[in-house]
Design a protein around this motif. Sequence first.
Motif, PDB file in Angstrom:
ATOM      1  N   LEU A 164       0.832  -1.191   0.000  1.00 40.83           N
ATOM      2  CA  LEU A 164       0.000   0.000   0.000  1.00 40.83           C
ATOM      3  C   LEU A 164       0.873   1.250   0.000  1.00 40.83           C
ATOM      4  O   LEU A 164       1.778   1.382   0.825  1.00 40.83           O
ATOM      5  CB  LEU A 164      -0.897  -0.007   1.235  1.00 40.83           C
ATOM      6  CG  LEU A 164      -1.785   1.197   1.462  1.00 40.83           C
ATOM      7  CD1 LEU A 164      -2.866   1.250   0.377  1.00 40.83           C
ATOM      8  CD2 LEU A 164      -2.420   1.118   2.826  1.00 40.83           C
ATOM      9  N   GLN A 165       0.606   2.152  -0.906  1.00 36.17           N
ATOM     10  CA  GLN A 165       1.356   3.405  -0.969  1.00 36.17           C
ATOM     11  C   GLN A 165       1.234   4.135   0.361  1.00 36.17           C
ATOM     12  O   GLN A 165       0.155   4.219   0.935  1.00 36.17           O
ATOM     13  CB  GLN A 165       0.814   4.284  -2.089  1.00 36.17           C
ATOM     14  CG  GLN A 165       1.502   5.642  -2.176  1.00 36.17           C
ATOM     15  CD  GLN A 165       0.983   6.461  -3.334  1.00 36.17           C
ATOM     16  OE1 GLN A 165       1.011   6.009  -4.464  1.00 36.17           O
ATOM     17  NE2 GLN A 165       0.500   7.642  -3.050  1.00 36.17           N
ATOM     18  N   CYS A 166       2.323   4.665   0.847  1.00 37.91           N
ATOM     19  CA  CYS A 166       2.324   5.403   2.106  1.00 37.91           C
ATOM     20  C   CYS A 166       1.476   6.660   1.941  1.00 37.91           C
ATOM     21  O   CYS A 166       1.703   7.465   1.043  1.00 37.91           O
ATOM     22  CB  CYS A 166       3.751   5.782   2.490  1.00 37.91           C
ATOM     23  SG  CYS A 166       3.876   6.746   4.014  1.00 37.91           S
ATOM     24  N   LEU A 186      15.631  16.260   1.753  1.00 42.37           N
ATOM     25  CA  LEU A 186      16.148  14.907   1.559  1.00 42.37           C
ATOM     26  C   LEU A 186      15.774  13.947   2.687  1.00 42.37           C
ATOM     27  O   LEU A 186      16.107  12.774   2.625  1.00 42.37           O
ATOM     28  CB  LEU A 186      17.671  14.951   1.413  1.00 42.37           C
ATOM     29  CG  LEU A 186      18.198  15.827   0.279  1.00 42.37           C
ATOM     30  CD1 LEU A 186      19.715  15.874   0.316  1.00 42.37           C
ATOM     31  CD2 LEU A 186      17.703  15.327  -1.058  1.00 42.37           C
ATOM     32  N   SER A 187      15.087  14.427   3.705  1.00 42.31           N
ATOM     33  CA  SER A 187      14.723  13.583   4.847  1.00 42.31           C
ATOM     34  C   SER A 187      13.787  12.459   4.424  1.00 42.31           C
ATOM     35  O   SER A 187      12.872  12.659   3.638  1.00 42.31           O
ATOM     36  CB  SER A 187      14.027  14.418   5.932  1.00 42.31           C
ATOM     37  OG  SER A 187      14.905  15.374   6.454  1.00 42.31           O
ATOM     38  N   SER A 188      14.031  11.275   4.979  1.00 41.10           N
ATOM     39  CA  SER A 188      13.162  10.129   4.707  1.00 41.10           C
ATOM     40  C   SER A 188      11.832  10.294   5.406  1.00 41.10           C
ATOM     41  O   SER A 188      11.731  10.952   6.442  1.00 41.10           O
ATOM     42  CB  SER A 188      13.816   8.837   5.189  1.00 41.10           C
ATOM     43  OG  SER A 188      14.969   8.566   4.459  1.00 41.10           O
ATOM     44  N   GLN A 212       9.738   5.005   6.616  1.00 44.41           N
ATOM     45  CA  GLN A 212      11.199   4.967   6.663  1.00 44.41           C
ATOM     46  C   GLN A 212      11.831   5.031   5.271  1.00 44.41           C
ATOM     47  O   GLN A 212      12.841   4.386   4.996  1.00 44.41           O
ATOM     48  CB  GLN A 212      11.724   3.730   7.411  1.00 44.41           C
ATOM     49  CG  GLN A 212      11.513   3.795   8.910  1.00 44.41           C
ATOM     50  CD  GLN A 212      10.085   3.568   9.329  1.00 44.41           C
ATOM     51  OE1 GLN A 212       9.415   2.663   8.843  1.00 44.41           O
ATOM     52  NE2 GLN A 212       9.598   4.383  10.234  1.00 44.41           N
ATOM     53  N   GLY A 213      11.194   5.785   4.376  1.00 44.63           N
ATOM     54  CA  GLY A 213      11.762   6.003   3.051  1.00 44.63           C
ATOM     55  C   GLY A 213      11.388   4.983   1.992  1.00 44.63           C
ATOM     56  O   GLY A 213      11.797   5.113   0.842  1.00 44.63           O
ATOM     57  N   ARG A 214      10.625   3.961   2.337  1.00 42.80           N
ATOM     58  CA  ARG A 214      10.252   2.943   1.345  1.00 42.80           C
ATOM     59  C   ARG A 214       9.182   3.433   0.369  1.00 42.80           C
ATOM     60  O   ARG A 214       9.134   2.985  -0.766  1.00 42.80           O
ATOM     61  CB  ARG A 214       9.737   1.677   2.047  1.00 42.80           C
ATOM     62  CG  ARG A 214      10.805   0.902   2.793  1.00 42.80           C
ATOM     63  CD  ARG A 214      10.253  -0.405   3.346  1.00 42.80           C
ATOM     64  NE  ARG A 214       9.050  -0.198   4.133  1.00 42.80           N
ATOM     65  CZ  ARG A 214       9.009   0.007   5.438  1.00 42.80           C
ATOM     66  NH1 ARG A 214      10.139   0.039   6.117  1.00 42.80           N
ATOM     67  NH2 ARG A 214       7.875   0.172   6.074  1.00 42.80           N
TER      68      ARG A 214
END
Length: 118
Positions: A14-16, A33-35, A40-42
């Motif tokens: 599922l898309q965040c 640039l922060s995740s 957690q950046g996925r």
Amino acid sequence: MKLQSKLLQSDSKLQCAYCQGTGKDRFGVMSALSSCPACQGRGYHWMTPPVVACAYCAHTGVSPTGTRNPCLACGGKGVHQRSPDAPLCENCGGTGRSRSGHFYCHPCHGSGRKLSYP
């Protein structure tokens, strides 16, 4: 709801909702640039059906309290693992908000649906 019918078929990626699938902090609070703090950046979350949209944040993944943080009820996912057939929460009437309106409903954890039912 389109989201529910899509996800009820099998385990789904599922898309965040918080970062809208970019994997980056939606508001760029620390930097551009922060995740994403929710995924957690996925850019996605693995969810096991059944799921319902988060009533507290209205499936946005963003805290409705005015802060630029992930929703406390769903953790930024925008959904809860609940049956769409579950009855509405008696405490909040399905809104996902506490009676004061300033926090998520504790009995349903902001989903607007009962956690368990016969």
